[in-house]
Design a protein around this motif. Sequence first.
Motif, PDB file in Angstrom:
ATOM      1  N   LEU A 107       0.817  -1.207   0.000  1.00 50.30           N
ATOM      2  CA  LEU A 107       0.000   0.000   0.000  1.00 50.30           C
ATOM      3  C   LEU A 107       0.852   1.260   0.000  1.00 50.30           C
ATOM      4  O   LEU A 107       1.839   1.350   0.741  1.00 50.30           O
ATOM      5  N   ALA A 108       0.434   2.243  -0.797  1.00 46.99           N
ATOM      6  CA  ALA A 108       0.990   3.585  -0.655  1.00 46.99           C
ATOM      7  C   ALA A 108       0.525   4.122   0.686  1.00 46.99           C
ATOM      8  O   ALA A 108      -0.672   4.166   0.973  1.00 46.99           O
ATOM      9  N   ALA A 109       1.468   4.504   1.535  1.00 47.97           N
ATOM     10  CA  ALA A 109       1.124   4.894   2.900  1.00 47.97           C
ATOM     11  C   ALA A 109       2.028   6.034   3.342  1.00 47.97           C
ATOM     12  O   ALA A 109       3.253   5.903   3.302  1.00 47.97           O
ATOM     13  N   LEU A 110       1.421   7.133   3.771  1.00 44.18           N
ATOM     14  CA  LEU A 110       2.188   8.324   4.095  1.00 44.18           C
ATOM     15  C   LEU A 110       2.105   8.743   5.558  1.00 44.18           C
ATOM     16  O   LEU A 110       2.931   9.533   6.007  1.00 44.18           O
ATOM     17  N   ARG A 111       1.096   8.244   6.272  1.00 43.47           N
ATOM     18  CA  ARG A 111       0.963   8.650   7.672  1.00 43.47           C
ATOM     19  C   ARG A 111       0.543   7.459   8.523  1.00 43.47           C
ATOM     20  O   ARG A 111       0.242   6.384   7.999  1.00 43.47           O
ATOM     21  N   PRO A 112       0.513   7.627   9.841  1.00 43.09           N
ATOM     22  CA  PRO A 112       0.371   6.467  10.720  1.00 43.09           C
ATOM     23  C   PRO A 112      -0.819   5.561  10.452  1.00 43.09           C
ATOM     24  O   PRO A 112      -0.688   4.332  10.517  1.00 43.09           O
ATOM     25  N   ARG A 113      -1.975   6.107  10.140  1.00 43.01           N
ATOM     26  CA  ARG A 113      -3.146   5.241   9.965  1.00 43.01           C
ATOM     27  C   ARG A 113      -2.966   4.309   8.774  1.00 43.01           C
ATOM     28  O   ARG A 113      -3.206   3.101   8.864  1.00 43.01           O
ATOM     29  N   MET A 114      -2.546   4.844   7.628  1.00 45.09           N
ATOM     30  CA  MET A 114      -2.361   4.004   6.450  1.00 45.09           C
ATOM     31  C   MET A 114      -1.142   3.104   6.621  1.00 45.09           C
ATOM     32  O   MET A 114      -1.131   1.954   6.158  1.00 45.09           O
ATOM     33  N   LEU A 115      -0.111   3.598   7.297  1.00 44.82           N
ATOM     34  CA  LEU A 115       1.050   2.757   7.561  1.00 44.82           C
ATOM     35  C   LEU A 115       0.670   1.571   8.445  1.00 44.82           C
ATOM     36  O   LEU A 115       1.150   0.447   8.235  1.00 44.82           O
ATOM     37  N   ALA A 116      -0.196   1.791   9.410  1.00 45.81           N
ATOM     38  CA  ALA A 116      -0.656   0.692  10.261  1.00 45.81           C
ATOM     39  C   ALA A 116      -1.446  -0.326   9.448  1.00 45.81           C
ATOM     40  O   ALA A 116      -1.324  -1.543   9.661  1.00 45.81           O
ATOM     41  N   LEU A 117      -2.258   0.142   8.501  1.00 48.13           N
ATOM     42  CA  LEU A 117      -2.995  -0.776   7.631  1.00 48.13           C
ATOM     43  C   LEU A 117      -2.022  -1.585   6.773  1.00 48.13           C
ATOM     44  O   LEU A 117      -2.185  -2.801   6.609  1.00 48.13           O
ATOM     45  N   ALA A 118      -1.024  -0.919   6.225  1.00 47.29           N
ATOM     46  CA  ALA A 118      -0.035  -1.615   5.401  1.00 47.29           C
ATOM     47  C   ALA A 118       0.693  -2.676   6.196  1.00 47.29           C
ATOM     48  O   ALA A 118       0.955  -3.787   5.716  1.00 47.29           O
ATOM     49  N   ALA A 154      -2.397  15.350   0.429  1.00 45.65           N
ATOM     50  CA  ALA A 154      -1.861  14.180   1.129  1.00 45.65           C
ATOM     51  C   ALA A 154      -0.370  14.334   1.409  1.00 45.65           C
ATOM     52  O   ALA A 154       0.113  13.985   2.502  1.00 45.65           O
ATOM     53  N   TYR A 155       0.376  14.869   0.437  1.00 42.77           N
ATOM     54  CA  TYR A 155       1.813  15.055   0.644  1.00 42.77           C
ATOM     55  C   TYR A 155       2.088  16.218   1.587  1.00 42.77           C
ATOM     56  O   TYR A 155       3.054  16.176   2.372  1.00 42.77           O
ATOM     57  N   ALA A 156       1.255  17.257   1.532  1.00 35.34           N
ATOM     58  CA  ALA A 156       1.420  18.359   2.481  1.00 35.34           C
ATOM     59  C   ALA A 156       1.235  17.860   3.912  1.00 35.34           C
ATOM     60  O   ALA A 156       2.015  18.195   4.810  1.00 35.34           O
ATOM     61  N   ALA A 157       0.215  17.031   4.122  1.00 31.99           N
ATOM     62  CA  ALA A 157      -0.030  16.482   5.455  1.00 31.99           C
ATOM     63  C   ALA A 157       1.098  15.539   5.875  1.00 31.99           C
ATOM     64  O   ALA A 157       1.494  15.503   7.048  1.00 31.99           O
ATOM     65  N   PHE A 158       1.617  14.761   4.917  1.00 41.88           N
ATOM     66  CA  PHE A 158       2.726  13.845   5.204  1.00 41.88           C
ATOM     67  C   PHE A 158       3.940  14.613   5.701  1.00 41.88           C
ATOM     68  O   PHE A 158       4.550  14.273   6.725  1.00 41.88           O
ATOM     69  N   HIS A 159       4.289  15.686   5.011  1.00 42.43           N
ATOM     70  CA  HIS A 159       5.480  16.429   5.400  1.00 42.43           C
ATOM     71  C   HIS A 159       5.236  17.282   6.642  1.00 42.43           C
ATOM     72  O   HIS A 159       6.184  17.581   7.388  1.00 42.43           O
ATOM     73  N   GLU A 160       3.996  17.632   6.900  1.00 44.84           N
ATOM     74  CA  GLU A 160       3.662  18.235   8.198  1.00 44.84           C
ATOM     75  C   GLU A 160       3.969  17.246   9.311  1.00 44.84           C
ATOM     76  O   GLU A 160       4.587  17.581  10.329  1.00 44.84           O
ATOM     77  N   TRP A 161       3.541  15.991   9.109  1.00 48.91           N
ATOM     78  CA  TRP A 161       3.812  14.935  10.089  1.00 48.91           C
ATOM     79  C   TRP A 161       5.312  14.681  10.247  1.00 48.91           C
ATOM     80  O   TRP A 161       5.802  14.433  11.355  1.00 48.91           O
ATOM     81  N   GLU A 200      22.565   4.902   2.051  1.00 48.98           N
ATOM     82  CA  GLU A 200      22.218   5.541   3.322  1.00 48.98           C
ATOM     83  C   GLU A 200      20.731   5.330   3.625  1.00 48.98           C
ATOM     84  O   GLU A 200      20.353   5.095   4.784  1.00 48.98           O
ATOM     85  N   TYR A 201      19.885   5.402   2.601  1.00 45.64           N
ATOM     86  CA  TYR A 201      18.463   5.099   2.788  1.00 45.64           C
ATOM     87  C   TYR A 201      18.285   3.662   3.280  1.00 45.64           C
ATOM     88  O   TYR A 201      17.489   3.398   4.189  1.00 45.64           O
ATOM     89  N   VAL A 202      19.024   2.756   2.695  1.00 42.73           N
ATOM     90  CA  VAL A 202      18.896   1.347   3.081  1.00 42.73           C
ATOM     91  C   VAL A 202      19.334   1.151   4.528  1.00 42.73           C
ATOM     92  O   VAL A 202      18.669   0.455   5.307  1.00 42.73           O
ATOM     93  N   ARG A 203      20.423   1.768   4.910  1.00 39.45           N
ATOM     94  CA  ARG A 203      20.880   1.666   6.309  1.00 39.45           C
ATOM     95  C   ARG A 203      19.854   2.263   7.271  1.00 39.45           C
ATOM     96  O   ARG A 203      19.773   1.859   8.436  1.00 39.45           O
ATOM     97  N   SER A 204      19.069   3.205   6.793  1.00 41.51           N
ATOM     98  CA  SER A 204      18.062   3.844   7.640  1.00 41.51           C
ATOM     99  C   SER A 204      16.787   3.023   7.768  1.00 41.51           C
ATOM    100  O   SER A 204      15.896   3.393   8.538  1.00 41.51           O
ATOM    101  N   VAL A 246      11.059  11.232   0.469  1.00 39.94           N
ATOM    102  CA  VAL A 246      11.554  11.119   1.832  1.00 39.94           C
ATOM    103  C   VAL A 246      13.076  11.237   1.859  1.00 39.94           C
ATOM    104  O   VAL A 246      13.751  10.963   0.872  1.00 39.94           O
ATOM    105  N   SER A 247      13.577  11.612   3.008  1.00 35.97           N
ATOM    106  CA  SER A 247      15.013  11.605   3.285  1.00 35.97           C
ATOM    107  C   SER A 247      15.338  10.341   4.073  1.00 35.97           C
ATOM    108  O   SER A 247      14.427   9.659   4.571  1.00 35.97           O
ATOM    109  N   PRO A 248      16.609  10.011   4.230  1.00 40.60           N
ATOM    110  CA  PRO A 248      16.941   8.869   5.077  1.00 40.60           C
ATOM    111  C   PRO A 248      16.398   9.010   6.495  1.00 40.60           C
ATOM    112  O   PRO A 248      15.935   8.031   7.098  1.00 40.60           O
ATOM    113  N   GLU A 249      16.437  10.223   7.051  1.00 36.63           N
ATOM    114  CA  GLU A 249      15.892  10.422   8.397  1.00 36.63           C
ATOM    115  C   GLU A 249      14.389  10.169   8.417  1.00 36.63           C
ATOM    116  O   GLU A 249      13.845   9.604   9.372  1.00 36.63           O
ATOM    117  N   ASP A 250      13.687  10.572   7.349  1.00 39.03           N
ATOM    118  CA  ASP A 250      12.251  10.293   7.251  1.00 39.03           C
ATOM    119  C   ASP A 250      11.990   8.786   7.236  1.00 39.03           C
ATOM    120  O   ASP A 250      11.003   8.312   7.803  1.00 39.03           O
TER     121      ASP A 250
END
Length: 319
Positions: free
Chosen positions: A158-169, A230-237, A286-290, A181-185
């Motif tokens: 699933l495409a998932a950008l915030r906690p609720r959809m990530l939990a579903l995924a 959706a992306y604005a809310a993601f980056h707010e989070w 670096e993304y993979v290590r993250s 996303v960045s590696p920190e993200d």
Amino acid sequence: MDRWGITIPFVGATMAESKALVTELPDLGYTDAWSAEVNGADGFVPLALAADWAPALRVGSAIVPVSTRGPGLLAMSAATLADLAPGRFVLGIGASSPVIVEDWNAGRYAAPYARTRDTLRFLRRALAGEKVTEKYETFEINGFRLERAPAIPPKIVLAALRPRMLALAAGEADGAITNWVSPEDVRKVRAEIGPDVELIARLFVCVSEDAAAVRERARRMLTAYLTVPAYAAFHEWLGRGETLRPMREAWAAGDRRAALAAVPDALVDELVVHGDAATCRARVREYVRSGLTTPVLAPIPGGGTPIPRAVRDLAPAAS
């Protein structure tokens, strides 16, 4: 084996023009080829071709929207790919955006979380060969059964950008797909889904040492994406609300030039991989290590490096 994906079709080329390079991908060290579906190629035909041209590749969609096809048609397309590439096809689905669903496809963008959840649950049953009669929250299915269910049902992510959809995924799907996303993200997203769930992200990459030119091009891409709700809310989070506020305000006011100027260089450098090929490969790792399981590179033009050369230079075998 570490996964190392690439986006198809390649920028500036049709799939027919890309056959030789797609065939070469496994020898270069690529493990995956992933499509997208916005307003270019559809999400399934490039995967069907790649599955035939390069049988060693895993192929996946990242993503096809859940509201631009009926659930049954989506199941049929997925079953066809699963038959062509048994055990090698991953179906990535997601809510998409109001522009793509409503403005471009005359669909209805409503209850995106529920529609994605319901589609996932329907596809699980349909692709397992069940006859489905079910009233879901966002649609109703009466007596659908695939004429030919795949011998190996595909994994669904699933495409998932915030906690609720990530939990579903993490809870009901086979993985999560994220973007911009960045590696920190990645670390923050990984914390939401746990250590064992596959996490896939498309990484925009420009093989160029002309940082100013890369940033100019990337600003246009970032403003187009990060003004989508959706992306604005993601980056707010993710903690970028104040950083992005001037850009979003200028965009909402119709001042595109000011919106572009409001994107800081540091933000571009966080979200777009650029530099010479060795620097880019190191950044991907670096993304993979993250915590990223599957980086999906999306080479973009710039700096005079042709896309086929960038694909070859970014490959693991080039290290």
